[in-house]
Design an enzyme around this catalytic site. Sequence first.
Site, mmCIF file in Angstrom:
data_model
loop_
_atom_site.group_PDB
_atom_site.id
_atom_site.type_symbol
_atom_site.label_atom_id
_atom_site.label_comp_id
_atom_site.label_asym_id
_atom_site.label_seq_id
_atom_site.Cartn_x
_atom_site.Cartn_y
_atom_site.Cartn_z
ATOM 1 N N PRO A 364 42.851 30.436 39.974
ATOM 2 C CA PRO A 364 44.243 30.856 40.179
ATOM 3 C C PRO A 364 44.689 30.628 41.625
ATOM 4 O O PRO A 364 43.856 30.408 42.511
ATOM 5 C CB PRO A 364 44.220 32.342 39.832
ATOM 6 N N PRO A 365 46.012 30.667 41.883
ATOM 7 C CA PRO A 365 46.514 30.442 43.245
ATOM 8 C C PRO A 365 46.012 31.505 44.208
ATOM 9 O O PRO A 365 45.867 32.670 43.848
ATOM 10 C CB PRO A 365 48.039 30.537 43.083
ATOM 11 N N GLY A 366 45.745 31.083 45.440
ATOM 12 C CA GLY A 366 45.423 32.036 46.508
ATOM 13 C C GLY A 366 43.982 32.473 46.607
ATOM 14 O O GLY A 366 43.675 33.396 47.353
ATOM 15 N N VAL A 367 43.056 31.801 45.859
ATOM 16 C CA VAL A 367 41.658 32.235 45.938
ATOM 17 C C VAL A 367 40.883 31.454 47.005
ATOM 18 O O VAL A 367 39.692 31.694 47.202
ATOM 19 C CB VAL A 367 40.935 32.109 44.571
ATOM 20 N N GLY A 368 41.544 30.507 47.688
ATOM 21 C CA GLY A 368 40.893 29.826 48.815
ATOM 22 C C GLY A 368 40.314 28.467 48.473
ATOM 23 O O GLY A 368 39.367 28.025 49.120
ATOM 24 N N LYS A 369 40.892 27.768 47.476
ATOM 25 C CA LYS A 369 40.346 26.459 47.076
ATOM 26 C C LYS A 369 40.539 25.422 48.192
ATOM 27 O O LYS A 369 39.619 24.691 48.542
ATOM 28 C CB LYS A 369 41.026 25.973 45.788
ATOM 29 N N THR A 370 41.742 25.369 48.744
ATOM 30 C CA THR A 370 42.048 24.364 49.779
ATOM 31 C C THR A 370 41.282 24.663 51.066
ATOM 32 O O THR A 370 40.686 23.769 51.678
ATOM 33 C CB THR A 370 43.564 24.325 50.049
ATOM 34 N N SER A 686 41.497 36.708 21.668
ATOM 35 C CA SER A 686 40.535 37.733 22.107
ATOM 36 C C SER A 686 40.962 39.161 21.780
ATOM 37 O O SER A 686 40.197 40.099 21.958
ATOM 38 C CB SER A 686 40.267 37.612 23.615
ATOM 39 N N LYS A 729 38.154 40.851 32.980
ATOM 40 C CA LYS A 729 38.410 41.920 32.009
ATOM 41 C C LYS A 729 37.604 43.179 32.354
ATOM 42 O O LYS A 729 38.106 44.303 32.257
ATOM 43 C CB LYS A 729 38.075 41.429 30.598
#
Length: 790
Positions: A364-370, A686, A729
Amino acid sequence: MPNFEEIEHHPEIPPRLPVLPVRDIAIFPYMIIPLFVGREMSIKAIDDALSGNRMILLIAQKDLNIENPEPKDLYEVGTVGMIMRMLKLPDGRIKILVQGLSKARIESFVKKEPYYIAEIQKIQDPKVEITLETEALIRNVKEQLDKAVSLGKVLLPDILVVVENLEEPGRLADLIASNLGLKVDVAQEVLETINPISRLKKIGDILSREIELLTVQQKIQTEARGEIDKTQREYFLREQLKAIQKELGEMDERAEEIQDLGKRIEEAKMPEKVAKEAEKQLKRLEKMHPDAAESAVIRTYIDWLVDLPWSKSTQDNLDIAMAKKVLDEDHYNLEKVKERILEYLAVRKLKEKMKGPILCFVGPPGVGKTSLGKSIARALGREFVRISLGGIRDEAEIRGHRRTYVGALPGRIIQGIKQSGSNNPIFMMDEIDKVGADFRGDPSAALLEVLDPEQNYSFSDHYLGVPFDLSNVMFITTANLVDPILPALKDRMETIEIAGYTEEEKLGIARNFLIPRQLSENGITSKQLEITDKGVLTVISQYTREAGLRNLERELANICRKVARQIAEGKKKYVKATHNKIHQFLGVPKHLPEEEREKDEIGVSTGLAWTQAGGDIIYVEATTMKGKGNLTLTGHLGDVMKESAQAALSYIRSKASLLGIKEDIFNKIDIHIHVPAGAIPKDGPSAGITMAAALASALTNRPVSKDVAMTGEVTLRGRVLPIGGLKEKALAAKQAGIRSIIIPKRNKKDLEEIPKNVRKGLEFVFADTMDDVFSAALKNQKQKNLTRFH
């Protein structure tokens, strides 16, 4: 060109004459001019004149486009002419030679068919006394005419001789006017001016304007000729300089440039094929004129070739412990990614020549991939290049344009390699899941070659036209979702899932990275602002709802700015932000967690959901009412979720007797399943066991335990199938105060991914069938021996 001849004696001009309308010219007395006549009425007028005294009135038309002029379309003043010669042409037209005799004014038209005959009045110039002023005017006009001729106005030499000998102002004005090539309206104005002196003054004004025009025209021609002469002169001088330098054994600038390019080609240490192509283009450039359009294209191409790092590479930092330290300094947790990088380093240490891995970070966005890409480059000691693929729709962005196009350039891959200055950088491609496609091609398809270790050793850019080895580059791509990525492209990459952070992880990241950075950026220190752990957790739970950290950092920055203002205004010197004071800085909480169920309820079960912002809990409500066996589903459910509800109901109907439900009751009741909140779209399989538990509770009047949450897909035979997103979850369940989680038995292996601090205090129940679910979730039912994990 009209001629002018002195006529000693005028024949007698009759009071009535045939009229010849003339287009595009005004005829003056004493002019001799050829005219081409084609109109039927004009030919008849000429025939009439030739059968009589050969005289005809020549009148100019106001508008030359009118084919059959009316009297109103003709000027009133014209010239009586004598037809001297006539010649019939093969095309039916007549060519006549006429000589102007005298001016005349039309009094009236006495005949209009088949040609015009007019009552005329002869106009004679009044006698003019030659005064000193008149002589000066005559001389001035003659000088003006001479100047005009000297500036390029073309007049016959005979005319100039006649002008020189004329001293009569009227005759002089008519002669000059008839030879200047004036527009019809200007010439007619001169013709209608009866006073000779006034007429000559008008000619003087006309000559003055003509001289101005000729002067400007000559200036333009001189400048243009000067530029051409200058260019030719420079060319000859350059050629002479070349010859002199050749004799002296010296080199000119161009030769030096060619030699410099040749030297750079050698220093670039290109592969053999590339070097041959570069030398071939250099020879073409040498033979080409420096001003040729293609010269600049070839020069730019050679510059690109020599600037690329064909043989330049950075040395990898093979100290594994040091690399681990760097990765830990920059990022909290993310053990999977760090482990993969350290594995690469270990293999690289044991084997010198190996292909660069092609990784895809999905999360997801903002997890530090870049930022992780930058950290990897720092750990390995390599250059870092980043390009964003979001919104790219043109294949040429990847492969470049062919050199035949104006302004062509290599694609972003080659541009990035040149920018890095080495052939083994860390090359990050952001947002690979957001690449588009249109009529210009599909960039995803162009990336197939780039991201295939079996092909990218000879990547061919359209602009370069020669292969470049990308096998030493470590490609890292990032995406928020895997589904939009082209399957063939997905197959070429090693996907590493980066899940969202738990609250404890976010707290650790905020403590180690975010708070120190925001304190520094807002000009305050830890001695001026202290945010307690509970305060940070309050910001995380009540002011942000995300898997990443962007909004958390934004809210922390908001607190820092407000404290900075208080300190700058001198109101406070030290601020401690506790969980009770957070609302003073950030206002009313934006997100409130789902309220815990106060008691066990019939027909309400607790489910677990995965969202892009992390995990969440959902409540499934089921109720029955008198009816005809209809099933109503509400809560903005997707197709898959609706089908899960149908499957759950079908399973319960098939097991009605075992569950203690009367089989005929389903035809007498309607069932309604609702999943709050109604405005939020929901989908996925689910929630199958959650809906089945709610239905079973409603139909058996047995409450569902408020401390139990569940997730899993249900089949018609009552089997519980595995699901994804277990870590998120589980985290959502812990935050909601849930003590027990029912999960599919086949998800047991995924528990290792859940941090120990999250597992602590949670009981995991592994369900293989719906019987296991009902045993764990429904009250007042004998418990079976279930596999439990603490």
